[in-house]
Each structure stands twice: as structure tokens, then as C-alpha cells.
Enzyme design. Sequence first.
Site, PDB file in Angstrom:
ATOM      1  CB  SER A 236      -0.991   0.004   1.177  1.00 33.36           C
ATOM      2  OG  SER A 236      -0.323  -0.182   2.400  1.00 33.36           O
ATOM      3  CE  LYS A 279      -3.906  -6.284  -2.307  1.00 34.02           C
ATOM      4  NZ  LYS A 279      -3.269  -5.634  -3.480  1.00 34.02           N
TER       5      LYS A 279
END
Length: 391
Positions: A236, A279
Site C-alpha cells: 500500500s 488492501k
Amino acid sequence: MATVSSSMHVAIAKPSTFASCEASKSNIAVVSSFKEASWMKLKSSCHISSTHVLSQNVTSNPVKFSRNVTKAMSQSNDTTPLPGLPIDLRGKRAFIAGIADDNGYGWAIAKSLAAAGAEILVGTWVPALNIFETSLRRGKFDESRVLPDGSLMEITKVYPLDAVFDSPEDVPEDVKSNKRYAGSSKWTVKEVAESVKENFGSIDILVHSLANGPEVSKPLLETSRYGYLAAISASSYSYVSLLKHFVPIMNPGGASISLTYIASERIIPGYGGGMSSAKAALESDTKVLAFEAGRKHRIRVNTISAGPLRSRAAKAIGFIDMMIDYSSENAPLQKELSAEEVGNAAAFLASPLASAITGTVLYVDNGLNAMGVGVDSPVFKDLNIPRANKS
């Protein structure tokens, strides 16, 4: 910890042709003499513009049929306007971070962008660079490179990239001296962005297809701090870093796309090690980045929540076949998801057709995200549940 290119979100399918077409409404053109009528049928909305024209004289002359030549949009030097509502990326340049083979979502996105006319640049994880470039050079990917017009997708340049490191100062000595990094240079995010600027000046499309969780097979309760933070960093924050360094060389009106997975919001046993958290962070960051990049640079930021795919990275997790079977049994569309379907969605998001779409999570998973229960459960055996017609 070096990042593994290609997406971890349980992701490929068998190679297939790009055949995303839609039927357009009949367009009737009547000349002032009322002697001739014509209409168009079945034009492709993304990769190929194929039109069948039926011309009929109002008099008793015989009906005449004519077929236009099918033209692939990968011909970037062709500036002739295309009929219908095509995805046209001719004259655009894309950088896709995270391609190391020919069977993941990153590769499929590159193909769809190329089919729409975009120039393709690739960032490949440094330890995988030599194998990838050798395979590309020797033609091992040629079958997978075929575009709708029969030509091969061209990758203009491949850059070594490790998106875990923002700048040379961040690279520890053990990585610098690692033999897997020998022979490569300028592979941190900042250096790659500078190299792209030096080589090409600017880009229009940025794709993040990167993820890695060294402890992905561990339940969250058994995940170490190191494993958790490594997953966040590679999966990320790497997107934040890519945008930070590439936005200055992106043309206004450009687009950026990442790949996420439904484990960000639903429990997926086996998808551990902090990957579900990574995520979730990616999706949250997508909204914030959309605001900041949109206001400051007129760049759109979206993410695609893709369904399970038999990629090499996904197979390493160990339960990809189960997830594909589960999806086929429980999703509204009972079919296996193809990488091309995700690639086509990415091409749309990158195109002017999506000019007002930003900060969005786009689900490309046959509708599995909409389900609240698994309808293949024995508890529903007495319900009349619709099933796909296998005939």
C-alpha cells in the site's frame, strides 16, 4: 524486504482474445432524397472497431452489403477519428509497476492499454528483471503479446524497480550487496521516476500492480510486527510513493490505477500476514490521493477490486483454486474471471470516457462482492436458487 512484482490479491486465467464488444443502437441516416438508408451494427467499444454496413436503396434495386476493414486501435500513428464510443489512448504513455511475467493482472492491463493505442513502459522487480527481459527477448511471451489486430504488444522500455525503497538513502547495505541486485542501478522509486522523465519527459497513466506479504500464510493473530509492516510497505505505501514521485511528470488529466482485493472489507481465511489490512489501507489511500492529486495535479486515482485469478503469485498462497471454485459457485455471474476483463476495466478507467471518475473502488469480480452469503452452503439446499445454464 524486497517487493514481489505482480499482484498478490489472489489473482490468471488462460490467455484469451480481447473480445469486449457491445451492441450499439441502430443509427439511421436518411439523405434528403429519401433514396438511401443505412445503419450500423455491432461496434466494438474498446479494442477493435469493426463495423458492418447494410445499405439498401428505397427503389427496387438489389440489397447491397459492404464490410469495413477491421482496424485495431494499437496503431498509435493513426489519427483518424473512430466511429462509435471507443477507448482511444493513442498518444498516451503508461508506466505499469509490477510486471514480472505474462500471466498476471499487470500484464493484462498493459495489453489492454496497448490495444487502445498507449505506449507501454514497465517497472519490474529487480531480482526478476533478468529472467523477464530474457524471456521477452527470446520470444517466450510472443503468444501472450498478440493484440486484437494480430500485432504484438511492444514494451518500449523495462526499468528495474523495487518500490519498497523510495530513494538510494533508504537501501540497506545487505540489499545493496545482494547478488540479485548486482548489475542493476537506479531502481528506487525516486530514481525510476527521474529516469522516465529523462527518457520520455512525461507519462499519462500510472498503474500499481505490486503486493507482497512475507507472512501471508499466517493468521493475523500469528503475524509478527515485521511481517505486518512489510505487507503495508510493499502493498500500500508503495502506491503512495509511486504517486508522490510520478505525479510531477504526469500530464494533467492523467489517471492512476491500483489493484485491490475484497479481503480489504470481508474475511478471507488464508489471506493473512497483514495483507487484508494492506488492501484496506490501499482503498482508503485511494480516496485521499484522489482528492490531493485531483486538486493539485488534475490526476484521477482509482483502484480495481479484482476477483481471484490463477497467477503465479496467487498460486504461491496455496488456496487460489478453492477461491476460484467458490466464486464460480456463489457469484451472480457463474464463470471464471479472466485477466483480460480486469485489463479492459483498467483501460476504461485510464481513458477520457472515465474523466469524471476518481476515488472509486471498481469491482471486477463477476459480482461476488455483492453477496452476503455463500449460496452453495448446504443450509440453502431447499431453496430455489438460480443456477447458470451449462448447456
